[in-house]
Design a protein around this motif. Structure first.
Motif, short mmCIF file in Angstrom:
data_model
loop_
_atom_site.label_atom_id
_atom_site.label_comp_id
_atom_site.label_asym_id
_atom_site.label_seq_id
_atom_site.Cartn_x
_atom_site.Cartn_y
_atom_site.Cartn_z
N GLY A 37 0.47 -0.89 0.24
CA GLY A 37 0.20 -0.20 0.18
C GLY A 37 0.69 1.29 -0.05
O GLY A 37 0.47 1.83 -0.36
N LEU A 41 0.94 4.26 -3.05
CA LEU A 41 0.58 5.58 -2.70
C LEU A 41 2.33 6.73 -3.04
O LEU A 41 2.08 7.51 -3.44
CB LEU A 41 0.51 5.83 -1.46
CG LEU A 41 -0.78 5.67 -1.15
CD1 LEU A 41 -1.29 5.74 0.72
CD2 LEU A 41 -2.08 6.24 -1.51
N TYR A 74 -9.38 8.00 -10.01
CA TYR A 74 -9.71 7.38 -8.41
C TYR A 74 -10.95 7.22 -8.91
O TYR A 74 -11.69 6.00 -8.02
CB TYR A 74 -9.82 8.53 -7.85
CG TYR A 74 -9.77 7.99 -6.37
CD1 TYR A 74 -8.71 7.03 -5.36
CD2 TYR A 74 -11.09 8.07 -5.62
CE1 TYR A 74 -9.37 7.37 -3.98
CE2 TYR A 74 -11.32 8.29 -4.20
CZ TYR A 74 -10.09 7.12 -3.16
OH TYR A 74 -11.29 7.18 -1.83
N VAL A 198 -3.82 5.51 -6.21
CA VAL A 198 -4.29 5.28 -4.92
C VAL A 198 -5.34 5.12 -4.30
O VAL A 198 -5.70 4.50 -3.56
CB VAL A 198 -4.62 7.23 -5.17
CG1 VAL A 198 -5.60 8.41 -3.75
CG2 VAL A 198 -3.42 8.26 -4.74
N TYR A 199 -5.98 4.90 -5.78
CA TYR A 199 -7.62 3.81 -5.25
C TYR A 199 -6.97 2.21 -4.79
O TYR A 199 -7.96 1.81 -3.76
CB TYR A 199 -8.25 3.95 -6.13
CG TYR A 199 -9.63 2.77 -5.43
CD1 TYR A 199 -10.54 3.67 -5.10
CD2 TYR A 199 -9.78 1.54 -6.56
CE1 TYR A 199 -11.86 2.67 -5.14
CE2 TYR A 199 -11.13 0.93 -6.01
CZ TYR A 199 -11.83 1.62 -5.16
OH TYR A 199 -12.98 0.90 -5.45
N ALA A 201 -4.45 1.56 -3.06
CA ALA A 201 -3.90 1.45 -1.99
C ALA A 201 -5.17 1.91 -0.45
O ALA A 201 -4.99 1.04 0.26
CB ALA A 201 -2.60 2.04 -1.67
N THR A 202 -6.23 2.92 -1.29
CA THR A 202 -6.63 3.37 -0.17
C THR A 202 -7.64 2.47 -0.05
O THR A 202 -8.69 2.47 1.36
CB THR A 202 -6.72 4.37 -0.53
OG1 THR A 202 -7.71 4.80 -1.58
CG2 THR A 202 -6.35 5.56 -0.10
N SER A 203 -8.64 1.82 -0.96
CA SER A 203 -9.82 1.20 -0.97
C SER A 203 -9.20 -0.59 -0.37
O SER A 203 -10.22 -1.17 0.23
CB SER A 203 -10.23 0.88 -2.35
OG SER A 203 -9.36 0.40 -3.37
N LEU A 206 -4.15 -1.46 1.90
CA LEU A 206 -4.25 -1.18 3.61
C LEU A 206 -5.83 -0.86 4.59
O LEU A 206 -5.36 -1.94 5.53
CB LEU A 206 -4.03 0.45 3.76
CG LEU A 206 -2.77 1.22 2.91
CD1 LEU A 206 -3.21 2.84 3.11
CD2 LEU A 206 -2.16 0.78 3.57
#
Ligand SMILES: [Zn+2]
Length: 235
Positions: A37, A41, A74, A198-199, A201-203, A206
């Motif tokens: 993740g 990022l 994203y 970014v999507y 990693a964050t969805s 992580l």
């Protein structure tokens, strides 16, 4: 083109490894996901976006364009994933899970496309994008398989989708590496891909890591991001 092919084959192996791990040892890869993740990022923040902005400047395009494309990238994947999930529940038990696996396969194709375009632009960008993709693609393979397992699909179907999802980035890299790309496309595409990263990693990476290993996720993710910061200064 040779380098593109070498890195593209590594994405194939990484995706297959994640998928096989999901079949053999379910639920053991959260620590790697935390690190990945951060890697994804970091690649977006320290390499893809700055490169996209520099390219926009060179092409005489406004510098806000790559940022706008990142936001679009994203939300494009957020909406795609949401729709596929919804479709999954309308199709009845047999089709369940396959739409999700198809979503991860589309995502993997875009991962490969980013590698091909990166090398098409410049070797350093290609290497950074490839490392970010290889570093997290094991999780794309793992997600594809876990999703099918969760929806009760058999081994044969798990393997079929895993191979599709591992082949997708190789095809993407070939398309991105071979197509003649006009200069104006790079700031748009690199901005878009940073939003997609970014999507991812964050969805996905992580949150899954946080669910299992809360205490060490942040330090591991920071280590991954720091590694990409270092790499982006070197290559
Ligand atoms: Zn991916």
């Amino acid at each position: 083109m040779l380098l593109t092919l070498v890195f593209a084959s590594a994405t194939f192996l990484s995706t297959m490894t994640g998928g096989i791990a999901a079949i053999r040892w379910p639920g053991r890869l959260e620590l790697l996901m935390a690190f990945a993740g951060g890697v994804v990022l970091g690649a977006a923040a320290f390499d893809l976006l700055p490169e996209a902005v520099a390219q926009a400047g060179d092409a005489g395009l406004p510098t806000w364009l790559p940022y706008a494309m990142a936001v679009i990238g994203y939300f494009a994947f957020r909406i795609l994933e949401h729709r596929l999930h919804r479709r999954d529940h309308r199709h009845g038990p047999n089709r369940m899970g396959e739409a999700g696996a198809a979503g991860f396969t589309v995502h993997s194709f875009f991962d490969g496309l980013a590698i091909g375009l990166g090398f098409n632009l410049d070797r350093g960008v290609g290497i950074i994008v490839a490392l970010a993709v290889i570093g997290h693609d094991f999780s794309d393979g793992l997600n594809t398989v876990s999703y099918l397992i969760a929806h009760g699909h058999d081994r044969a179907r798990q393997w079929r989708w895993l191979i599709a999802s591992a082949t997708a980035p190789v095809l993407g890299a070939l398309v991105g590496g071979l197509l003649p790309v006009p200069d104006a496309v790079f700031p748009v595409a690199l901005g878009f891909f940073s939003g997609v990263f970014v999507y991812a990693a964050t969805s996905n990476l992580l949150p899954r890591a946080l669910k299992a290993q809360r205490a060490v996720v942040v330090p591991l993710a920071l280590a991954g991001a720091a590694l990409m910061f270092g790499m982006s200064r070197v290559v």
